[in-house]
Design a protein around this motif. Structure first.
Motif, PDB file in Angstrom:
ATOM      1  N   ILE A 133      16.743 -66.529 -73.268  1.00 52.02           N
ATOM      2  CA  ILE A 133      17.740 -67.167 -74.137  1.00 52.02           C
ATOM      3  C   ILE A 133      18.783 -67.892 -73.285  1.00 52.02           C
ATOM      4  CG2 ILE A 133      19.572 -66.746 -75.830  1.00 52.02           C
ATOM      5  CD1 ILE A 133      17.852 -64.206 -76.640  1.00 52.02           C
ATOM      6  N   VAL A 134      18.974 -69.183 -73.563  1.00 53.55           N
ATOM      7  CA  VAL A 134      19.992 -69.974 -72.878  1.00 53.55           C
ATOM      8  C   VAL A 134      21.294 -69.843 -73.660  1.00 53.55           C
ATOM      9  CG1 VAL A 134      20.663 -72.311 -72.134  1.00 53.55           C
ATOM     10  CG2 VAL A 134      18.256 -71.602 -72.031  1.00 53.55           C
TER      11      VAL A 134
ATOM     12  N   MET B 173      14.321 -91.872 -62.570  1.00 54.24           N
ATOM     13  CA  MET B 173      14.049 -90.744 -61.674  1.00 54.24           C
ATOM     14  C   MET B 173      13.749 -89.493 -62.508  1.00 54.24           C
ATOM     15  SD  MET B 173      16.301 -89.480 -58.342  1.00 54.24           S
ATOM     16  CE  MET B 173      17.851 -89.850 -59.112  1.00 54.24           C
ATOM     17  N   LYS B 174      12.720 -88.771 -62.113  1.00 55.23           N
ATOM     18  CA  LYS B 174      12.390 -87.519 -62.788  1.00 55.23           C
ATOM     19  C   LYS B 174      12.911 -86.367 -61.916  1.00 55.23           C
ATOM     20  CE  LYS B 174       8.376 -86.985 -65.021  1.00 55.23           C
ATOM     21  NZ  LYS B 174       6.959 -86.640 -65.309  1.00 55.23           N
ATOM     22  N   ILE B 175      13.831 -85.591 -62.478  1.00 55.15           N
ATOM     23  CA  ILE B 175      14.516 -84.547 -61.703  1.00 55.15           C
ATOM     24  C   ILE B 175      14.314 -83.182 -62.344  1.00 55.15           C
ATOM     25  CG2 ILE B 175      16.769 -83.740 -60.849  1.00 55.15           C
ATOM     26  CD1 ILE B 175      17.693 -86.704 -61.110  1.00 55.15           C
ATOM     27  N   VAL B 176      14.026 -82.189 -61.518  1.00 54.03           N
ATOM     28  CA  VAL B 176      14.031 -80.791 -61.958  1.00 54.03           C
ATOM     29  C   VAL B 176      15.254 -80.117 -61.352  1.00 54.03           C
ATOM     30  CG1 VAL B 176      12.936 -78.527 -61.617  1.00 54.03           C
ATOM     31  CG2 VAL B 176      11.557 -80.462 -62.384  1.00 54.03           C
ATOM     32  N   GLN B 177      16.019 -79.425 -62.198  1.00 52.43           N
ATOM     33  CA  GLN B 177      17.092 -78.550 -61.724  1.00 52.43           C
ATOM     34  C   GLN B 177      16.557 -77.122 -61.827  1.00 52.43           C
ATOM     35  OE1 GLN B 177      20.178 -79.591 -60.692  1.00 52.43           O
ATOM     36  NE2 GLN B 177      20.305 -81.682 -61.468  1.00 52.43           N
ATOM     37  N   LEU B 178      16.603 -76.386 -60.733  1.00 50.30           N
ATOM     38  CA  LEU B 178      16.084 -75.012 -60.709  1.00 50.30           C
ATOM     39  C   LEU B 178      17.230 -74.041 -60.454  1.00 50.30           C
ATOM     40  CD1 LEU B 178      13.693 -72.947 -60.527  1.00 50.30           C
ATOM     41  CD2 LEU B 178      13.543 -73.506 -58.091  1.00 50.30           C
ATOM     42  N   ILE B 179      17.363 -73.037 -61.333  1.00 52.33           N
ATOM     43  CA  ILE B 179      18.461 -72.069 -61.213  1.00 52.33           C
ATOM     44  C   ILE B 179      17.970 -70.687 -61.637  1.00 52.33           C
ATOM     45  CG2 ILE B 179      19.334 -72.629 -63.546  1.00 52.33           C
ATOM     46  CD1 ILE B 179      22.210 -72.224 -62.316  1.00 52.33           C
ATOM     47  N   THR B 180      18.567 -69.641 -61.088  1.00 49.28           N
ATOM     48  CA  THR B 180      18.077 -68.275 -61.319  1.00 49.28           C
ATOM     49  C   THR B 180      18.203 -67.842 -62.777  1.00 49.28           C
ATOM     50  OG1 THR B 180      18.703 -67.760 -59.043  1.00 49.28           O
ATOM     51  CG2 THR B 180      18.176 -65.890 -60.458  1.00 49.28           C
ATOM     52  N   HIS B 181      19.292 -68.205 -63.455  1.00 50.29           N
ATOM     53  CA  HIS B 181      19.397 -67.846 -64.885  1.00 50.29           C
ATOM     54  C   HIS B 181      20.348 -68.790 -65.605  1.00 50.29           C
ATOM     55  CE1 HIS B 181      23.474 -66.091 -64.815  1.00 50.29           C
ATOM     56  NE2 HIS B 181      23.179 -65.716 -63.589  1.00 50.29           N
ATOM     57  N   MET B 182      20.205 -68.853 -66.947  1.00 52.24           N
ATOM     58  CA  MET B 182      21.069 -69.695 -67.786  1.00 52.24           C
ATOM     59  C   MET B 182      21.546 -68.930 -69.023  1.00 52.24           C
ATOM     60  SD  MET B 182      21.584 -72.859 -66.612  1.00 52.24           S
ATOM     61  CE  MET B 182      21.788 -74.080 -67.908  1.00 52.24           C
ATOM     62  N   ASN B 183      21.429 -67.599 -68.999  1.00 55.27           N
ATOM     63  CA  ASN B 183      21.797 -66.824 -70.188  1.00 55.27           C
ATOM     64  C   ASN B 183      23.280 -66.465 -70.241  1.00 55.27           C
ATOM     65  OD1 ASN B 183      20.808 -64.967 -67.992  1.00 55.27           O
ATOM     66  ND2 ASN B 183      21.731 -63.448 -69.357  1.00 55.27           N
ATOM     67  N   GLU B 184      23.984 -66.602 -69.104  1.00 57.19           N
ATOM     68  CA  GLU B 184      25.429 -66.360 -69.136  1.00 57.19           C
ATOM     69  C   GLU B 184      26.130 -67.473 -68.366  1.00 57.19           C
ATOM     70  OE1 GLU B 184      26.067 -62.480 -67.465  1.00 57.19           O
ATOM     71  OE2 GLU B 184      25.612 -63.133 -65.433  1.00 57.19           O
ATOM     72  N   ILE B 185      27.378 -67.725 -68.761  1.00 56.18           N
ATOM     73  CA  ILE B 185      28.108 -68.866 -68.206  1.00 56.18           C
ATOM     74  C   ILE B 185      28.804 -68.471 -66.915  1.00 56.18           C
ATOM     75  CG2 ILE B 185      29.974 -70.518 -68.649  1.00 56.18           C
ATOM     76  CD1 ILE B 185      29.266 -70.099 -71.679  1.00 56.18           C
ATOM     77  N   GLY B 186      28.502 -69.216 -65.872  1.00 58.01           N
ATOM     78  CA  GLY B 186      29.158 -69.062 -64.574  1.00 58.01           C
ATOM     79  C   GLY B 186      29.338 -70.445 -63.970  1.00 58.01           C
TER      80      GLY B 186
END
Length: 366
Positions: free
Chosen positions: A43-44, A1-14
């Protein structure tokens, strides 16, 4: 399965970011192809990087509402999805949730939106509640499937007629079992209290400091983990009230697991929440919890069993647990028991992948 995860940001941990990282890592381990499309800062955060996952930055996707950038983000994400050609898109966080669902609908790609807490929940400013409720009702019409991380959020969506019941499923948050060898805590004089949260709305660290000030004569040490725009106000409060020898600000920390292992009590004073991962992580380590009675918190923190829910009595609750080691021990053991029964990563993953597969099956039959 090819999956995309879409999220508003990855620069800070929540919570949402950790959820996406752990879910994506497990999907990749099981042989699925995973791409995370994210906005905000390019920056991730180091702790969110997994070698087996592709990261794809969207320069127009930002947290704040901006009509021009939001439209450009829609076009950009739509283009990225056309190029990636995923079987399914899993979407997280409010802004990505709106833009992503519209983009998927326009391309006829099956999507699952995970609501890590609604922006129209109790405690949020009334005008904001009304705006997001209206938007979610509209986007709800084109949504395929929505996961809520607690029953409270599912019921809130149904009560506000945001989505019909057949489109919503509750999959309780779950976290990895990263329990360390427990530190030697017995008979130590000063009790360690831990709070792990960004210094932003709605976390209310100042409320906790004000409660601790009322019991400053008791033997406690307060440790705050996290950064943010409201940290300075908390530091100033500590300085003005001569609490510097009892309160420590650690900032962002790469090994929260060690801190939880060494703590005696976990506290979270949020004005609103979904189902916070930080509470579940504290339960992994067998800690008693004191937390605000908001969102799905009461589904994990069972009042008087594995901790206390705050009802304008924070100082009193802190005093009870600071002074009663046996109660802390019993409540902590109950926390671990509830975690193992309901909030493991394995349980969450199993239900999530099952939701993905059912959606794809539905698409094939449809």
């Amino acid at each position: 399965m090819k999956i995309v995860q879409l999220i508003t940001h990855m620069n800070e941990i929540g919570g949402a970011q950790v959820h996406v990282r752990d879910l994506s890592k497990q999907l990749a381990l099981e042989g699925h192809s995973v791409t995370i499309i994210y906005g905000g800062n390019e920056i991730v955060a180091n702790d969110l990087i997994v070698d087996t996952i592709t990261y794809n930055h969207s320069k127009f996707l930002i947290r704040k509402i901006n009509v021009v950038k939001d439209f450009l983000a829609f076009l950009e994400i739509r283009k990225k999805l056309k190029l990636t050609k995923p079987n399914l898109v899993a979407i997280h966080s409010s802004k990505a949730g709106i833009i992503g669902r519209i983009a998927c609908w326009s391309l006829r790609i099956p999507s699952v939106f995970t609501a890590h807490g609604w922006s129209f929940t109790e405690g949020v400013e009334k005008k904001q509640q009304h705006f997001y409720r209206t938007v979610e009702k509209w986007v709800g019409k084109i949504s395929t499937k929505v996961i809520t991380v607690c029953d409270h959020d599912r019921n809130l969506a149904l009560r506000n007629q945001v989505l019909p019941s057949e489109k919503i499923i509750t999959v309780h948050n779950g976290v990895m079992d990263l329990k360390n060898t427990p530190s030697e805590k017995g008979n130590r004089e000063v009790m360690k209290i831990l709070m792990v949260a960004r210094f932003e709305k709605p976390k209310q660290q100042l409320e906790l400091l004000e409660a601790l000030l009322q019991i400053k004569n008791l033997k406690w040490q307060m440790i705050f983990v996290g950064d943010g725009s409201l940290k300075r106000a908390s530091a100033q409060f500590v300085q003005e009230n001569y609490l510097g020898n009892k309160v420590t600000f650690l900032g962002s920390h790469s090994n929260v697991s060690d801190l939880l292992s060494d703590a005696d009590l976990f506290v979270l004073t949020s004005a609103w929440e979904g189902l916070p991962l930080s509470i579940l992580e504290a339960m992994v380590h067998g800690l008693p919890i004191i937390a605000s009675n908001v969102g799905g918190v009461k589904e994990a923190v069972r009042d008087t069993e594995n901790g206390f829910l705050i009802r304008n009595n924070l100082s009193e609750l802190l005093s009870i647990l600071i002074e009663n080691e046996l109660l802390r021990k019993n409540m902590g053991e109950k926390s671990r028991e509830i975690y193992e029964a309901s909030f493991t990563f394995e349980k969450m993953y199993e239900k999530t992948i099952s939701t993905y597969l059912n959606l794809l099956k539905l698409g094939e039959n449809g």
